[in-house]
Design a protein around this motif. Structure first.
Motif, mmCIF file in Angstrom:
data_model
loop_
_atom_site.group_PDB
_atom_site.id
_atom_site.type_symbol
_atom_site.label_atom_id
_atom_site.label_comp_id
_atom_site.label_asym_id
_atom_site.label_seq_id
_atom_site.Cartn_x
_atom_site.Cartn_y
_atom_site.Cartn_z
ATOM 1 N N ARG A 2 0.848 -1.196 0.000
ATOM 2 C CA ARG A 2 0.000 0.000 0.000
ATOM 3 C C ARG A 2 0.888 1.252 0.000
ATOM 4 N N ALA A 3 0.459 2.255 -0.739
ATOM 5 C CA ALA A 3 1.169 3.541 -0.715
ATOM 6 C C ALA A 3 0.138 4.649 -0.866
ATOM 7 N N MET A 4 0.349 5.734 -0.157
ATOM 8 C CA MET A 4 -0.528 6.901 -0.291
ATOM 9 C C MET A 4 0.094 7.796 -1.349
ATOM 10 N N VAL A 5 -0.481 7.766 -2.536
ATOM 11 C CA VAL A 5 0.118 8.416 -3.708
ATOM 12 C C VAL A 5 -0.551 9.767 -3.943
ATOM 13 N N GLU A 13 -7.404 15.668 -0.647
ATOM 14 C CA GLU A 13 -8.007 14.594 -1.458
ATOM 15 C C GLU A 13 -7.131 14.169 -2.635
ATOM 16 N N VAL A 14 -6.074 14.924 -2.935
ATOM 17 C CA VAL A 14 -5.192 14.482 -4.036
ATOM 18 C C VAL A 14 -4.339 13.280 -3.605
ATOM 19 N N ILE A 15 -4.412 12.933 -2.319
ATOM 20 C CA ILE A 15 -3.650 11.767 -1.855
ATOM 21 C C ILE A 15 -4.596 10.560 -1.842
ATOM 22 N N VAL A 16 -4.248 9.535 -2.608
ATOM 23 C CA VAL A 16 -5.109 8.353 -2.684
ATOM 24 C C VAL A 16 -4.284 7.089 -2.443
ATOM 25 N N MET A 17 -4.945 6.101 -1.859
ATOM 26 C CA MET A 17 -4.225 4.849 -1.618
ATOM 27 C C MET A 17 -4.159 4.047 -2.918
ATOM 28 N N GLN A 18 -2.959 3.534 -3.226
ATOM 29 C CA GLN A 18 -2.791 2.683 -4.409
ATOM 30 C C GLN A 18 -1.928 1.480 -4.055
ATOM 31 N N SER A 299 -6.117 6.996 6.263
ATOM 32 C CA SER A 299 -6.739 8.276 6.643
ATOM 33 C C SER A 299 -5.746 9.436 6.596
ATOM 34 N N LEU A 300 -4.660 9.253 5.840
ATOM 35 C CA LEU A 300 -3.670 10.320 5.728
ATOM 36 C C LEU A 300 -4.282 11.671 5.327
ATOM 37 N N PRO A 301 -5.257 11.706 4.380
ATOM 38 C CA PRO A 301 -5.857 13.016 4.056
ATOM 39 C C PRO A 301 -6.500 13.676 5.274
ATOM 40 N N TYR A 306 -6.258 17.886 9.720
ATOM 41 C CA TYR A 306 -6.083 18.276 11.122
ATOM 42 C C TYR A 306 -4.823 19.138 11.295
ATOM 43 N N VAL A 307 -3.737 18.727 10.663
ATOM 44 C CA VAL A 307 -2.490 19.501 10.796
ATOM 45 C C VAL A 307 -2.711 20.930 10.298
ATOM 46 N N GLU A 308 -3.516 21.058 9.235
ATOM 47 C CA GLU A 308 -3.743 22.396 8.659
ATOM 48 C C GLU A 308 -4.572 23.313 9.548
#
Ligand SMILES: NC(=O)c1ccc[n+]([C@@H]2O[C@H](COP(=O)([O-])OP(=O)(O)OC[C@H]3O[C@@H](n4cnc5c(N)ncnc54)[C@H](OP(=O)(O)O)[C@@H]3O)[C@@H](O)[C@H]2O)c1
Length: 320
Positions: A2-5, A13-18, A299-301, A306-308
């Motif tokens: 798995r990678a968060m691309v 939302e530009v980060i998606v799991m692939q 849930s990286l997005p 939250y960080v923002e």
């Protein structure tokens, strides 16, 4: 694996799991099965491509390195034939400064990277937490400010990742520490060792009489001109956010013996010795990880969102 691309620059939302191919280590590399990573403001900046310098360095239309994340902790699964100091099964903390890639199940790092074995009494999350913020604070306070016992230091933004470890490190070096944060985080900053805490929503330290040998603006919110008159005669102002004006002030003040402004790209200045030192302090209980929230990798997005908010306390950890 798995990678968060990250498919482009933009919102979380530009980060998606692939599913992507698992890497194989080169002869001088180790393959790490990642167990914990961290998300901070720099990850958000890279995702947005803002400031523009990021696009100049990492790709104008989309990021050259599609998987983000710098600090990671995990277990060594395989080593290249020339690797001498690591073996499968080692628990390690590392930084992938050149090409990122921590937000994936596996990451290869050259043996010579900032990369150390984690002491047995620390978890992966604690190791990566202390490294996020701790390494930056160490570079600013020990290397740039040359902080000495008995000096008066003010840490602005003391509840963030850089700030909360700056408070602890400044105490370790024997300074008298004033932490500045909002009232909600006062007890946390005091528990980290601050001798005094100022709630910036009620009091502006730049308008008070007390002078400091070192003012470290860990969140880049106060300028050198604003802080100058509450610095001692040879006092140093440091900031994590290198604005053009501060760079110019740094050049100008370096020519004289008086008050100085200092900025640094601490993230690019890390090495094994720094990470070992942080791990040793953490292992002895002299530096304690402060973890605010944990998110699973997918849930990286949400972690970015939250960080923002700019309200995180200490670290935001990604779990695998
Ligand atoms: N130069 C470098 O090499 C380097 C390396 C690492 C990080 N950085 C930069 O350093 C900065 C800090 O990173 P970080 O991870 O510590 O940030 P962070 O954890 O996201 O900071 C969040 C904290 O900032 C505080 N804060 C927000 N607005 C504030 C204000 N106006 N005044 C005082 N405190 C405020 C919040 O406290 P309250 O809720 O109490 O307000 C919160 O606890 C970022 O800009 C990052 O990009 C630079």
């Amino acid at each position: 694996m798995r990678a968060m691309v990250q498919i482009s620059y933009g919102s979380p939302e530009v980060i998606v799991m692939q599913e992507v191919a698992k890497p194989s280590p080169e002869s001088d590399e180790i393959l790490i099965r990642v167990q914990a990573a961290k998300v901070g403001p720099s990850d958000c900046a890279f995702r947005k491509g803002n400031p523009f310098m990021i696009k100049l360095l990492y790709g104008l239309s989309k990021p050259k390195y599609a998987v983000g994340g710098t600090e990671l902790a995990g277990v060594v699964e395989e080593v290249g034939k020339d690797v001498q100091h690591f073996k499968p099964g080692d628990r390690v903390l590392g930084m992938s400064v050149k090409n990122f890639g921590a937000f994936a199940d596996y990451k290869c790092l050259p043996e010579k990277s900032p990369l150390v074995v984690i002491p047995d009494n620390l978890t992966y999350e604690e190791a990566v937490g202390v490294c996020d913020g701790g390494a930056t604070a160490l570079t600013f306070l020990r290397d740039k400010a040359k902080l000495r016992k008995g000096q008066k230091v003010l840490i602005y933004g003391a509840s963030g990742a850089v700030g909360i470890y700056a408070v602890q490190l400044a105490k370790h070096y024997g300074a008298e520490v004033t932490g500045v944060c909002s009232g909600a985080n006062e007890s946390m900053v005091r528990n980290a060792g601050a001798d005094f805490v100022i709630d910036y929503t009620h009091e502006d330290f730049t308008k008070a009489d007390k002078a400091y040998d070192v003012i470290f603006d860990a969140v880049g919110k106060r300028s050198f001109p604003a802080c100058k008159h509450v610095l001692t005669a040879r006092g140093i102002y440091l900031t994590t956010e290198p604005q053009l004006s501060t760079l110019l002030q740094m050049m100008r003040t370096s020519l004289f013996k008086g008050k100085r402004a200092v900025v640094a790209t601490a993230g690019l200045m890390q090495n094994k010795a720094n990470l070992s030192f942080l791990m040793e302090l953490a292992s002895k209980g002299s530096l304690n990880a402060v973890i605010d929230r944990r998110y699973p990798l997918e849930s990286l997005p949400d972690a970015h969102k939250y960080v923002e908010t700019e309200r995180k306390k200490g670290n935001v950890i990604i779990q695998f």
